[in-house]
Design a protein around this motif. Structure first.
Motif, mmCIF file in Angstrom:
data_model
loop_
_atom_site.group_PDB
_atom_site.id
_atom_site.type_symbol
_atom_site.label_atom_id
_atom_site.label_comp_id
_atom_site.label_asym_id
_atom_site.label_seq_id
_atom_site.Cartn_x
_atom_site.Cartn_y
_atom_site.Cartn_z
ATOM 1 N N MET A 166 0.844 -1.191 0.000
ATOM 2 C CA MET A 166 0.000 0.000 0.000
ATOM 3 C C MET A 166 0.890 1.255 0.000
ATOM 4 N N SER A 167 0.555 2.186 -0.901
ATOM 5 C CA SER A 167 1.372 3.397 -0.958
ATOM 6 C C SER A 167 1.112 4.263 0.265
ATOM 7 N N ALA A 168 2.028 5.240 0.478
ATOM 8 C CA ALA A 168 1.899 6.107 1.646
ATOM 9 C C ALA A 168 0.623 6.943 1.571
ATOM 10 N N THR A 169 0.240 7.374 0.344
ATOM 11 C CA THR A 169 -0.968 8.182 0.158
ATOM 12 C C THR A 169 -2.207 7.368 0.516
ATOM 13 N N ALA A 170 -2.215 6.127 0.020
ATOM 14 C CA ALA A 170 -3.368 5.262 0.301
ATOM 15 C C ALA A 170 -3.472 4.987 1.793
ATOM 16 N N ALA A 171 -2.318 4.757 2.436
ATOM 17 C CA ALA A 171 -2.314 4.482 3.881
ATOM 18 C C ALA A 171 -2.859 5.674 4.661
ATOM 19 N N THR A 172 -2.453 6.882 4.227
ATOM 20 C CA THR A 172 -2.956 8.095 4.901
ATOM 21 C C THR A 172 -4.465 8.222 4.717
ATOM 22 N N ALA A 173 -4.934 7.912 3.489
ATOM 23 C CA ALA A 173 -6.384 8.007 3.225
ATOM 24 C C ALA A 173 -7.158 7.019 4.090
ATOM 25 N N VAL A 174 -6.623 5.798 4.195
ATOM 26 C CA VAL A 174 -7.282 4.775 5.019
ATOM 27 C C VAL A 174 -7.323 5.228 6.481
ATOM 28 N N ARG A 175 -6.184 5.765 6.959
ATOM 29 C CA ARG A 175 -6.106 6.204 8.357
ATOM 30 C C ARG A 175 -7.100 7.335 8.626
ATOM 31 N N ARG A 176 -7.191 8.285 7.668
ATOM 32 C CA ARG A 176 -8.131 9.408 7.842
ATOM 33 C C ARG A 176 -9.575 8.926 7.834
ATOM 34 N N SER A 177 -9.872 7.988 6.909
ATOM 35 C CA SER A 177 -11.238 7.452 6.832
ATOM 36 C C SER A 177 -11.592 6.740 8.129
ATOM 37 N N ALA A 178 -10.648 5.940 8.639
ATOM 38 C CA ALA A 178 -10.910 5.194 9.881
ATOM 39 C C ALA A 178 -11.131 6.155 11.045
ATOM 40 N N THR A 179 -10.328 7.222 11.102
ATOM 41 C CA THR A 179 -10.490 8.209 12.171
ATOM 42 C C THR A 179 -11.864 8.879 12.062
ATOM 43 N N GLY A 180 -12.251 9.233 10.839
ATOM 44 C CA GLY A 180 -13.555 9.857 10.608
ATOM 45 C C GLY A 180 -14.692 8.939 11.020
ATOM 46 N N LEU A 181 -14.578 7.669 10.631
ATOM 47 C CA LEU A 181 -15.632 6.713 10.980
ATOM 48 C C LEU A 181 -15.739 6.537 12.501
ATOM 49 N N ALA A 182 -14.575 6.462 13.158
ATOM 50 C CA ALA A 182 -14.569 6.304 14.620
ATOM 51 C C ALA A 182 -15.242 7.506 15.293
ATOM 52 N N LEU A 183 -14.906 8.707 14.822
ATOM 53 C CA LEU A 183 -15.514 9.918 15.391
ATOM 54 C C LEU A 183 -17.015 9.956 15.125
ATOM 55 N N LEU A 184 -17.399 9.511 13.918
ATOM 56 C CA LEU A 184 -18.826 9.481 13.567
ATOM 57 C C LEU A 184 -19.580 8.539 14.500
ATOM 58 N N TRP A 185 -19.029 7.347 14.715
ATOM 59 C CA TRP A 185 -19.672 6.347 15.590
ATOM 60 C C TRP A 185 -19.785 6.874 17.029
ATOM 61 N N LEU A 186 -18.723 7.542 17.481
ATOM 62 C CA LEU A 186 -18.695 7.968 18.891
ATOM 63 C C LEU A 186 -19.539 9.225 19.138
ATOM 64 N N LEU A 187 -19.539 10.157 18.192
ATOM 65 C CA LEU A 187 -20.173 11.457 18.471
ATOM 66 C C LEU A 187 -21.556 11.639 17.847
ATOM 67 N N ALA A 188 -21.793 10.995 16.686
ATOM 68 C CA ALA A 188 -23.084 11.203 16.004
ATOM 69 C C ALA A 188 -24.292 10.839 16.862
#
Lengths: 285, 272
Positions: free
Chosen positions: B1-23
Motif C-alpha cells: 500500500m502506498s503512503a498516500t493510500a495508507a494516509t487516506a485509510v487512516r483518515r477514513s478510519a479516524t472519521g468513521l470512529a468519530l462518527l460512531w462515537l459522536l453522532a
C-alpha cells in the motif's frame, strides 16, 4: 489506625476483610435475600410461605425472556467488540481526538445514550425526519421485533470501553512487535492476524465477558428501547416487582435470580474456557 | 500500500470512529436548543430554550443537587475503601489475594437490579433509610473500579519510596502521608472520578431503593424519555446528565497536563 505490622508491610489477615465485608454484606446479602424471596422465604409482610409459587407463576415467561435477553446481550457484545477493536486500531495509530471522544462516551450515563438513540431511531426521530420517512414506512427499530436500538445503544457505549482497555493492553511494545514481524517478512494482513489480534485477544475476551454480563443485567436501556412482549429478564423482573399484587414479588425475584444465574453461569463457562485455552498455550497455571 | 493510500485509510478510519462515537449525541444537542421542530422538518424550525424552562419546572435543579451529592457521597466512601484494597493488591501484600480479587469482581458480575431487589425487603424490614441503602449499594458497585485503579497506582509507585522514607527516619504515618499518597494523587483522582460517575449515572438502584425520596437526574430523565411529545425537555435533561462526566473529564485532563508539565519542568531544572 493501622492494621499493618510495625516492622514490615505485611498486614494482618483482617486487613483483607475490610473491603470484602461491604461486598459480602451488600452484594452477598442482596443475592441471598432475592433467592429467599423467590422461594417465598422473605415476604414483605406476614409469615414466610416456603414454596415454588413464584417460580411457577413466572415459568412460562422465563424461556422467552431468557431468549430475548441473550439475543440483545450477545448482539451488543459482538458489535461492541468489533467496533471497539476498530477504534483501538485507530487509537494505536495515534488520534487524540478519537481518544478524547472515547473517554467522553465512557463518561456519559447509559440512560443518556439510550435517550439519544431514541431521538435518532424512534418513530418521530431525527433518522425518520432526515430520510423523510412517514410513521408507516420507518422501520420498527425501537421496540420492534429485533432489539436493534437496544443493541446499538449498549454497543455504542461499551465499544469505547473495549477500545480503551484493548489499547491499554496492546499499546506497550506494539510498534516493536509489528516492526519485528515486518522485518521477518510478515505482510500487513499477516501482521494483523498473527501479531495484533493475538496480543489483543485476552483484553477482547475479558471486556467481551464484562459487556455480556453488563448487558444481561442492564435495565434502563432495555426498558426504554426494547419491546414489551416478550420482555427481557430485567424488565420482566422490574414490572412484576412494581405490581400492586404483593404475591408477584416472588415471581419478580425468580426472574432476577434467573438473570443473575445466567450472568454468573456464563462467567464460569468463560473463565473455564479461558483457563483451558491458557493451558493449551502453555501458560503457567 | 502506498503512503498516500495508507494516509487516506487512516483518515477514513479516524472519521468513521468519530462518527460512531459522536453522532449518536447529535439529536440530543439539536432538540435541547429547539423550541419548534414539527412533522417532517429535517432541522429545528425555531431555536429556543423552551425545553430548559420545562426541565426546570419539572425539578431539574433539586434533582441536579441530589445527583451531585449522591455522586460525591459514593466517591467519598468508595475511594478510601478502594485505596485500601488497591494497596493490598498493588503491593501484593494481601494474605488471601484470590479471595480479595474474587470479592472485588463480584459486584461487576451480579446484576444491580437483583441485588437491590433482594435488599429492598431487608431495608424495609429493618428500617434503613432509602438514600442510605442506595449509597451502600452504589459504593459496593463502585468498589471494583476504585480498587483496581488504585491497585494499578500502587503497583506503579511500589513500596520502595515509603521504605526509603522510613530508613531516613519517617514514622509509618509520615511515610504514607508525605510520600506514598502524593505519588498516588493521579490514580486516586481517577478512582474518585469513576466512583462519582457510578453514583451520578445510576438509575435502577436509586429507583428501586430510593423509595421515591431520592429523585435524581437520571430518574427525571427516565420519566421524561419514556413519555411522548416532550423531546426538548428530555434533551435538556440529557445534556445536563451528560455534562458533569464530560466536565470532570476536561478538568482531569487539564490537571494531568499541568502535573505532567510540572514534572517535566522539574526534571528539566534538575538536569540543568
Amino acid at each position: 489506625m493501622t492494621l499493618g505490622t510495625q516492622e514490615g508491610r505485611q498486614p494482618r489477615a483482617v486487613a483483607d476483610l475490610l473491603p470484602v465485608v461491604p461486598i459480602a454484606v451488600v452484594a452477598g446479602g442482596g443475592m441471598a435475600a432475592v433467592v429467599a424471596t423467590s422461594w417465598g422465604l422473605m415476604p414483605l409482610y406476614g409469615e414466610p410461605t416456603p414454596g415454588a409459587d413464584g417460580w411457577r407463576q413466572v415459568a412460562t415467561d422465563l424461556g422467552p425472556a431468557v431468549r430475548e435477553t441473550l439475543v440483545l446481550s450477545v448482539g451488543a457484545t459482538v458489535l461492541a467488540l468489533v467496533v471497539g477493536l476498530g477504534i483501538a486500531l485507530v487509537l494505536l495509530a495515534g488520534s487524540p481526538l478519537v481518544r478524547a471522544a472515547s473517554l467522553a462516551v465512557l463518561a456519559v450515563p447509559h440512560l443518556v445514550g439510550a435517550t439519544s438513540v431514541l431521538l435518532w431511531l424512534g418513530d418521530g426521530g431525527w433518522g425518520a425526519r432526515l430520510t423523510g420517512a412517514g410513521p408507516a414506512t420507518w422501520p420498527e427499530l425501537v421496540a420492534g421485533p429485533w432489539p436493534v436500538a437496544t443493541v446499538l445503544a449498549l454497543a455504542w457505549k461499551e465499544s469505547a470501553f473495549v477500545a480503551l482497555v484493548v489499547l491499554a493492553a496492546v499499546a506497550p511494545g506494539h510498534r516493536e512487535r509489528m516492526e519485528t514481524a515486518a522485518t521477518l517478512g510478515a505482510r500487513p494482513l499477516q501482521r494483523w492476524t498473527r501479531v495484533l489480534v493475538p496480543s489483543a485477544a485476552p483484553a477482547l475476551a475479558a471486556t467481551g465477558l464484562v459487556v455480556l454480563v453488563y448487558s444481561i443485567g442492564s435495565y434502563e436501556v432495555v426498558w426504554l428501547l426494547g419491546r414489551t412482549t416478550p420482555e427481557p429478564l430485567s424488565v420482566l423482573s422490574f414490572r412484576l416487582f412494581g405490581s400492586i399484587e404483593l404475591l408477584d414479588r416472588p415471581a419478580a425475584a425468580a426472574a432476577a435470580v434467573t438473570g443473575s444465574a445466567l450472568a454468573l453461569g456464563l462467567t464460569l463457562v468463560a473463565v473455564a474456557a479461558g483457563a483451558r485455552v491458557g493451558r493449551s498455550l502453555g501458560a503457567p497455571s | 500500500m502506498s503512503a498516500t493510500a495508507a494516509t487516506a485509510v487512516r483518515r477514513s478510519a479516524t472519521g468513521l470512529a468519530l462518527l460512531w462515537l459522536l453522532a449518536p449525541l447529535l439529536p440530543v444537542v439539536l432538540w435541547a436548543v429547539s423550541s419548534r421542530w414539527s412533522g417532517r422538518a429535517r432541522l429545528p424550525q425555531e431555536l429556543g430554550l423552551d425545553g430548559w424552562t420545562a426541565a426546570l419546572e419539572a425539578g431539574l435543579a433539586p434533582a441536579l443537587v441530589r445527583s451531585v451529592l449522591l455522586g460525591l457521597a459514593v466517591a467519598a466512601v468508595a475511594t478510601p475503601l478502594g485505596a485500601w484494597a488497591g494497596r493490598l493488591l498493588g503491593w501484593r501484600i494481601a494474605r488471601r489475594p484470590r479471595l480479595l480479587a474474587v470479592a472485588l469482581v463480584l459486584p461487576v458480575l451480579l446484576p444491580p437490579l437483583a441485588v437491590a431487589m433482594g435488599l429492598d425487603v431487608v431495608v424495609l424490614r429493618i428500617g434503613v433509610p432509602g438514600p442510605l441503602a442506595v449509597l451502600a449499594v452504589l459504593t459496593v458497585l463502585a468498589l471494583p473500579y476504585t480498587a483496581f485503579t488504585a491497585a494499578a497506582g500502587f503497583a506503579r509507585v511500589g513500596p520502595g519510596p515509603e521504605e526509603q522514607a522510613r530508613t531516613l527516619g519517617a514514622n509509618p504515618r509520615q511515610a504514607r502521608w508525605l510520600v506514598t499518597w502524593p505519588a498516588l494523587r493521579r490514580s486516586l483522582a481517577v478512582a474518585g472520578l469513576l466512583a462519582f460517575l457510578v453514583g451520578w449515572s445510576d438509575y435502577v438502584v436509586t429507583l428501586l431503593l430510593g423509595g421515591g425520596q431520592l429523585v435524581t437526574l437520571p430518574l427525571l430523565l427516565g420519566a421524561s424519555a419514556s413519555g411522548t411529545g416532550n423531546e426538548p425537555t428530555t434533551a435538556a435533561l440529557a445534556v445536563v446528565a451528560a455534562s458533569p462526566g464530560l466536565l470532570l473529564l476536561v478538568v482531569a485532563a487539564l490537571v494531568l497536563r499541568a502535573a505532567r508539565a510540572d514534572a517535566t519542568g522539574r526534571s528539566g531544572r534538575m538536569a540543568r
